[in-house]
Design a protein around this motif. Structure first.
Motif, mmCIF file in Angstrom:
data_model
loop_
_atom_site.group_PDB
_atom_site.id
_atom_site.type_symbol
_atom_site.label_atom_id
_atom_site.label_comp_id
_atom_site.label_asym_id
_atom_site.label_seq_id
_atom_site.Cartn_x
_atom_site.Cartn_y
_atom_site.Cartn_z
ATOM 1 N N MET A 121 -87.136 20.859 102.244
ATOM 2 C CA MET A 121 -86.903 21.586 103.504
ATOM 3 C C MET A 121 -86.610 23.039 103.139
ATOM 4 O O MET A 121 -86.046 23.290 102.075
ATOM 5 C CB MET A 121 -85.683 21.016 104.225
ATOM 6 C CG MET A 121 -85.872 19.632 104.788
ATOM 7 S SD MET A 121 -84.410 19.126 105.708
ATOM 8 C CE MET A 121 -83.467 18.323 104.440
ATOM 9 N N PRO A 122 -86.974 23.974 104.009
ATOM 10 C CA PRO A 122 -86.631 25.367 103.707
ATOM 11 C C PRO A 122 -85.110 25.566 103.726
ATOM 12 O O PRO A 122 -84.419 25.016 104.588
ATOM 13 C CB PRO A 122 -87.305 26.165 104.825
ATOM 14 C CG PRO A 122 -87.620 25.175 105.881
ATOM 15 C CD PRO A 122 -87.747 23.842 105.234
ATOM 16 N N LEU A 123 -84.595 26.317 102.752
ATOM 17 C CA LEU A 123 -83.153 26.583 102.727
ATOM 18 C C LEU A 123 -82.761 27.567 103.815
ATOM 19 O O LEU A 123 -81.724 27.445 104.436
ATOM 20 C CB LEU A 123 -82.759 27.162 101.364
ATOM 21 C CG LEU A 123 -82.659 26.161 100.210
ATOM 22 C CD1 LEU A 123 -82.435 26.898 98.910
ATOM 23 C CD2 LEU A 123 -81.542 25.169 100.462
ATOM 24 N N GLY A 128 -81.447 30.381 110.299
ATOM 25 C CA GLY A 128 -80.377 30.702 109.367
ATOM 26 C C GLY A 128 -80.358 29.778 108.170
ATOM 27 O O GLY A 128 -81.365 29.119 107.872
ATOM 28 N N PHE A 129 -79.211 29.737 107.506
ATOM 29 C CA PHE A 129 -79.089 28.957 106.281
ATOM 30 C C PHE A 129 -78.872 27.484 106.623
ATOM 31 O O PHE A 129 -78.046 27.140 107.462
ATOM 32 C CB PHE A 129 -77.911 29.501 105.468
ATOM 33 C CG PHE A 129 -77.680 28.725 104.205
ATOM 34 C CD1 PHE A 129 -78.589 28.786 103.173
ATOM 35 C CD2 PHE A 129 -76.551 27.937 104.060
ATOM 36 C CE1 PHE A 129 -78.387 28.075 102.009
ATOM 37 C CE2 PHE A 129 -76.340 27.217 102.899
ATOM 38 C CZ PHE A 129 -77.255 27.295 101.867
ATOM 39 N N HIS A 130 -79.628 26.606 105.963
ATOM 40 C CA HIS A 130 -79.499 25.177 106.247
ATOM 41 C C HIS A 130 -78.694 24.490 105.162
ATOM 42 O O HIS A 130 -79.201 24.213 104.084
ATOM 43 C CB HIS A 130 -80.886 24.521 106.320
ATOM 44 C CG HIS A 130 -81.657 24.948 107.511
ATOM 45 N ND1 HIS A 130 -81.392 24.491 108.771
ATOM 46 C CD2 HIS A 130 -82.684 25.821 107.636
ATOM 47 C CE1 HIS A 130 -82.229 25.045 109.628
ATOM 48 N NE2 HIS A 130 -83.018 25.873 108.963
ATOM 49 N N LEU A 134 -79.687 22.026 101.440
ATOM 50 C CA LEU A 134 -79.059 22.157 100.130
ATOM 51 C C LEU A 134 -78.427 20.832 99.710
ATOM 52 O O LEU A 134 -78.574 20.382 98.568
ATOM 53 C CB LEU A 134 -77.997 23.260 100.191
ATOM 54 C CG LEU A 134 -77.356 23.606 98.853
ATOM 55 C CD1 LEU A 134 -78.385 24.211 97.913
ATOM 56 C CD2 LEU A 134 -76.183 24.546 99.032
ATOM 57 N N VAL A 135 -77.735 20.188 100.648
ATOM 58 C CA VAL A 135 -77.090 18.908 100.350
ATOM 59 C C VAL A 135 -78.132 17.880 99.934
ATOM 60 O O VAL A 135 -77.971 17.173 98.933
ATOM 61 C CB VAL A 135 -76.297 18.407 101.586
ATOM 62 C CG1 VAL A 135 -75.854 16.964 101.389
ATOM 63 C CG2 VAL A 135 -75.091 19.296 101.828
ATOM 64 N N GLN B 167 -74.764 9.909 107.245
ATOM 65 C CA GLN B 167 -75.874 8.974 107.089
ATOM 66 C C GLN B 167 -77.185 9.715 106.811
ATOM 67 O O GLN B 167 -77.979 9.294 105.994
ATOM 68 C CB GLN B 167 -75.987 8.126 108.355
ATOM 69 C CG GLN B 167 -77.124 7.145 108.357
ATOM 70 C CD GLN B 167 -76.896 6.001 107.372
ATOM 71 O OE1 GLN B 167 -75.763 5.713 107.008
ATOM 72 N NE2 GLN B 167 -77.961 5.378 106.929
ATOM 73 N N ASN B 168 -77.385 10.845 107.517
ATOM 74 C CA ASN B 168 -78.683 11.492 107.437
ATOM 75 C C ASN B 168 -78.878 12.458 106.293
ATOM 76 O O ASN B 168 -79.999 12.766 105.945
ATOM 77 C CB ASN B 168 -78.987 12.216 108.748
ATOM 78 C CG ASN B 168 -79.568 11.260 109.743
ATOM 79 O OD1 ASN B 168 -80.622 10.683 109.518
ATOM 80 N ND2 ASN B 168 -78.850 11.038 110.814
ATOM 81 N N TYR B 169 -77.790 12.963 105.720
ATOM 82 C CA TYR B 169 -77.984 13.931 104.641
ATOM 83 C C TYR B 169 -77.500 13.434 103.281
ATOM 84 O O TYR B 169 -78.326 12.962 102.495
ATOM 85 C CB TYR B 169 -77.443 15.301 105.057
ATOM 86 C CG TYR B 169 -78.153 15.776 106.294
ATOM 87 C CD1 TYR B 169 -79.508 16.115 106.236
ATOM 88 C CD2 TYR B 169 -77.520 15.811 107.541
ATOM 89 C CE1 TYR B 169 -80.202 16.503 107.375
ATOM 90 C CE2 TYR B 169 -78.214 16.193 108.682
ATOM 91 C CZ TYR B 169 -79.555 16.542 108.592
ATOM 92 O OH TYR B 169 -80.246 16.912 109.708
ATOM 93 N N PRO B 170 -76.186 13.469 102.992
ATOM 94 C CA PRO B 170 -75.813 13.050 101.626
ATOM 95 C C PRO B 170 -76.239 11.618 101.313
ATOM 96 O O PRO B 170 -76.798 11.348 100.245
ATOM 97 C CB PRO B 170 -74.292 13.201 101.602
ATOM 98 C CG PRO B 170 -73.850 13.378 102.998
ATOM 99 C CD PRO B 170 -75.010 13.882 103.780
ATOM 100 N N SER B 171 -75.994 10.709 102.252
ATOM 101 C CA SER B 171 -76.305 9.312 101.996
ATOM 102 C C SER B 171 -77.812 9.110 101.846
ATOM 103 O O SER B 171 -78.285 8.426 100.943
ATOM 104 C CB SER B 171 -75.737 8.485 103.154
ATOM 105 O OG SER B 171 -76.284 7.220 103.157
#
Lengths: 203, 205, 271, 286
Positions: A121-123, A128-130, A134-135, B167-171
């Motif tokens: 995904m674009p950062l 703005g900043f996502h 990054l995560v 649920q949607n990002y780190p996990s």
């Protein structure tokens, strides 16, 4: 009261006795369940597989090519004779080979390509900043580092792999909790059956 | 012969199934569906072999006088279902389906519901804050557990949102890495199988 | 206390918590999530007599969770005078689906053949889903009871997905994906899902991409749907138990940790 | 634009997966032998296969491969030792979710062969219930071979490797029963598991068994992590089968997997940078 509900209710309670400890009642219903479910599977496979896709097309549909799977299937019975049992490897080899052939592209597409490309995904963009981008990237890359086997986890690699384990723990914790809801619902459903249909405590 | 023939068949079946994935041609597709049918047919025969072995081993135990009532019940169950199917068919209101709905299905659902108890006991002893990793596991589980029931909305509107975010990002990212690893491991295993390097299934002499 | 003793207490506690909270009906007010509201609104706004397909794609073991969802949706369908065509992609879901449809149809005095039909089970799901895109009659030349399709008045005007407003797949696994990827992608047929709670997250990608119209998920989804149609059922009744079991698990986790830290400080003192 | 792209892929998936169902639909394209939508998968397949071949060849030329320590692998030895010491059997089951053609099941078989060899050596009983008759047949061959290899062909007990019910909860109820009755000292849950995972793991825990689990089902991993002593997470199961068997072909495959992982990491970093600079780019979407 419906005889079916009485039987179902008694069997339900009999299985719950396992929670106390293994006991003759549970053992009896366990064997009943194994026997009946094997019998059920036999009937279903006989009808939907052997009759519908083998015998009927072979004998009345004029498809002699189906003799191939018939022979391959019969070879499985060679297992009962120790001198001939090697013949059963032929159908097994067929099944394993066919499965492996499907697995290579399917696994690479669904479990690798799709997963990799979904993580990109674009950062930064108009919005703005996502932080999410990054995560996701950090989580993916560090967990991949954890799955790197041909080097000991030391130095930078060790740190990355350690971060990976944190992400893994978030995943395991969330998954566990998400599934609790479903598991509890199933039990609530059984209690509903016992109280409403079997004991008739609730109208 | 005993080794080579299975390896050749395995290679051919594997190579055909690998190649057909990339082809929309009617010939490729009919080969694929034929192999799928063959696969199902062989499986059905193997099921017969497995059931025969199961019955045989039970009869052996019975003749030795071990666990006679239990083993008789299991064998009776195996025989009963085909008999019912022959007598009354397998459609609605048949005795076969009656046994399925009133005996098999409730038992299966109840075994499934035992999970609720095991989830409870596993929660009690499995989620202990022994170290940082275990604490993260514990913390995430607590947040999501609360976020999934109506009271979460009463506490704060951000609670369900936080659950969703985790649920949607780190996990999700960790799950993806697991899936990628499994994909690669499966791919190399399958490749060794097709080439005949992996011969676990040919063992035993 | 022995580990077995602790287990028995935990198990007995869960039994008590669920049984007691099931006997108490607590009104959580009107529950609603956007997803369930969307499902309800769609069916609510269909004209009377419109045909929907309900597919029972689940096994028998998940019935406790599936049944409240299926009942709520079927009751809404019959109440709105829509006409459901029942099918099943799972052998085990077939008889269950037939019984659920008969039961709810009876509540609203609907007649089999003109107001609803149940076509039964087809193995090889993908082939069946794609085949119905061309002709449902070819895939199901007769209904579940063996009646030829020509003798079912409802089926007279139904050729393929063009005559069906929505497919509602009630599932405990990945079968709904086939509806989405084949009926949806190839024939543009909208698909709605009634899912067990464990499956909801697996469908998030389809939901966010719009390939899946909406989801009624788990006992909570059933409770929300019940409050929308104004008829409380298993979902609403189970909501209190659902909440208390979650709290129970949370309490167990906390007590487990208290035990752990106490035993740790004790053993630390001994050293 | 993106929508069109993804829809095309879905349609392509139908073309390649659905097969016989709509022969007439494809009639217009009857001459097409290659489905262009699968091109990325084909390229990736070729690259991966090349890397695997390279790694296997490199290992033959004598370069030894070492892999990092995997927690839980040393435990396999411990588990066998524990069972021998206590004079109790061991139980090994591959789960309800897999069938023989699943690569995970093959990896599980490789571990079974190591465990069975050790079990034969120490004369420890090994019980293997399964839901799949084909898996039963293969497992019997594997264990028989392991007993020969250990030098104790007489310690092979075919009746201990058996089929029980293809129904998920029939299988779960039966394995639960076996665990509570035979009270195994060690339990191996290695393969593809579904909802039955926690039923088995908690029952094994209640009788005090040491448990080593490993699966490719991501959801069930969470339950194993919480309930078992050691858990092999996804790919670790494949690496473990190489580690335990010391099979150079498997070890070099693990090496190949690592090389591909490095390529994936590079791809993600480059694509993320690219997407950030040019948000309209889609070359990385498959």
């Amino acid at each position: 009261m419906d005889i079916g509900i009485i039987i179902a209710g008694i069997l339900t309670l009999a299985i719950f006795t396992f929670l106390y400890r293994d006991n003759p009642i549970y053992r009896l219903v366990e064997h009943l369940l194994i026997g009946l479910s094997i019998g059920y599977a036999l009937v279903i496979y006989w009808q939907t597989t052997l009759v519908d896709i083998l015998f009927r097309p072979l004998f009345t549909g004029g498809k002699p090519v189906l003799l191939i799977p018939l022979v391959l299937g019969l070879l499985m019975f060679s297992r009962f004779n120790s001198r001939l049992s090697w013949l059963s490897r032929i159908p097994i080899a067929f099944m394993i080979g066919a499965g492996a052939g499907v697995a290579i592209p399917a696994m690479l597409y669904a479990r690798t390509l799709k997963q990799v490309s979904a993580s990109v995904m674009p950062l930064i963009d108009d919005g703005g900043f996502h932080i999410e981008a990054l995560v996701v990237a950090l989580g993916l890359l560090s967990t991949l580092a954890y799955f790197y086997f041909s080097r000991e986890h030391e130095g930078l690699m060790g740190k990355a792999a350690r971060l990976g384990t944190y992400f893994l723990m978030v995943f395991f914790g969330a998954t566990f909790a998400y599934t609790v809801m479903s598991r509890m619902s199933t039990f609530i459903g059984r209690i509903d059956f016992l109280l409403t249909d079997f004991l008739r405590l609730i109208g | 012969m005993k080794q080579r023939l299975p390896v050749i068949i395995c290679f051919l079946a594997g190579a055909i199934m690998f190649l057909q994935y990339f082809s929309p041609h009617p010939v490729a597709r009919s080969v694929y569906s034929a192999i799928l049918d063959y696969w199902q047919i062989i499986f059905a025969f193997t099921l017969l072999v497995g059931v025969a072995a199961y019955v045989k081993s039970n009869l052996k135990q019975i003749s030795r006088g071990q666990d006679i009532p239990y083993r008789l019940v299991a064998i009776a169950g195996i025989i009963l279902m085909p008999i019912l199917a022959i007598i009354g068919g397998i459609k609605i209101d048949s005795p076969f389906l009656w046994v399925f709905e009133n005996v098999i299905a409730p038992m299966q659902a109840t075994v499934f519901s035992l999970l609720a108890f095991f989830v409870a006991s596993a929660s009690f002893r499995g989620f202990r804050a022994r170290n940082l990793q275990a604490s993260i596991l514990l913390g995430t589980a607590l947040i999501v557990l609360v976020g999934r029931v109506p009271i979460a909305d009463m506490i704060s509107e951000y609670f369900p949102k936080l659950t969703f975010w985790i649920q949607n990002y780190p996990s999700m990212s960790a799950r993806r890495a697991i899936l990628i690893g499994i994909g690669l491991g499966s791919m190399t295993t399958a490749f060794r199988v097709i080439l005949g390097i992996e011969r676990t299934y040919l063992k035993g002499e | 206390m022995t580990p077995a003793g602790i287990r028995w207490i935990i198990f007995a506690g869960l039994f008590a918590v669920v049984t007691l909270s099931y006997l108490v009906v607590v009104d959580f007010g009107s529950l609603s999530s956007p997803e369930v509201q969307k499902s309800y609104d769609y069916l609510e706004n269909l004209p009377e007599g419109a045909v929907v397909m309900v597919s029972f794609d689940h096994e028998a073991s998940s019935l406790p969770e599936i049944q409240p969802i299926a009942l709520a949706i079927l009751r809404h369908i019959f109440r709105s005078n829509l006409k459901p065509v029942g099918v099943s992609l799972f052998a085990e879901g077939t008889a269950i689906g037939y019984r659920l449809m008969n039961k709810t149809a009876g509540e609203f005095g609907k007649k089999y053949g003109t107001d609803y039909v149940f076509m039964g089970f087809k193995p090889q799901q993908i082939a069946a889903i794609l085949g119905m895109g061309e002709s449902i009659k070819n895939i199901f030349p007769e209904d579940y009871l063996g009646t030829p399709v020509e003798k079912l008045p409802l089926m007279a005007d139904i050729e393929n997905y063009d005559d069906i407003e929505m497919v509602i797949s009630i599932a405990d696994g990945s079968l709904t994906v086939h509806w989405i990827e084949y009926a949806g992608a190839k024939y543009g047929q909208p698909v709605m899902a009634g899912l067990t709670a464990a499956m909801i997250t697996s469908y998030d990608p389809y939901l966010s991409s719009g390939q899946l119209f909406s989801v009624v998920g788990g006992l909570k989804g059933a409770a929300e749907y019940e409050s929308l149609i104004g008829r409380k059922g298993g979902g609403t009744r189970g909501m209190m138990a659902q909440t208390t079991t979650h709290l129970y698990v949370i309490v167990l986790i906390i007590i487990g940790n208290i035990f752990y830290f106490r035993s740790k400080t004790k053993s630390g003192a001994k050293q | 634009m993106k929508n069109v792209g993804s829809r095309f892929i879905i349609f392509a998936l139908i073309l390649t997966n659905a097969r016989d169902a709509f022969a007439d639909d494809i009639a217009g394209q009857a001459s097409i032998w290659f489905d262009r939508a699968t091109l990325p998968t084909l390229i990736l397949s070729v690259i991966c296969i090349a890397i695997v071949v390279y790694a296997i060849r490199a290992s033959k030329s004598g370069r030894g491969i070492t892999i990092r320590e995997i927690p839980g692998l040393a435990a396999v030895e411990e588990a066998v030792g524990r069972a021998t010491e206590m004079g109790s059997p061991m139980l090994f089951t591959p789960g309800w979710g897999g069938d023989i053609q699943r690569p995970t099941t093959i990896a599980s078989m490789n571990i079974l062969s190591t465990v069975a060899e050790k079990a034969a050596e120490y004369d420890c009983r090994l019980i293997y219930p399964t839901h799949d008759p084909v898996i039963m047949a293969v497992a019997q061959e594997v264990v028989k071979e392991s007993c020969y290899k250990a030098g104790y062909p007489d310690r092979y007990r075919p009746d201990d490797i058996f089929y029980i019910s293809s129904s998920q909860f029939g299988y779960a109820a039966a394995v639960d029963g076996y665990i509570s009755r035979t009270k195994p000292a060690s339990v191996f849950l290695l393969g593809t598991f579904e909802a039955e995972s926690l039923i088995l793991a908690e029952t094994a825990n209640s009788i005090g068994a040491m448990q080593i689990a490993g699966t490719d089902s991501t959801i069930q991993l969470a339950f194993f992590i919480v309930a078992c002593d050691y858990t092999l997470i996804g790919e670790e199961l494949f690496a473990a089968s190489g580690y335990l068997s010391r099979n150079p072909a498997i070890l070099s495959s693990v090496r190949a997997q690592d090389i591909i992982k490095i390529l994936i990491v590079l791809f993600v970093i480059i694509a993320m940078a690219w997407a950030t600079i040019d948000p309209l780019s889609t070359w990385w979407k498959f």
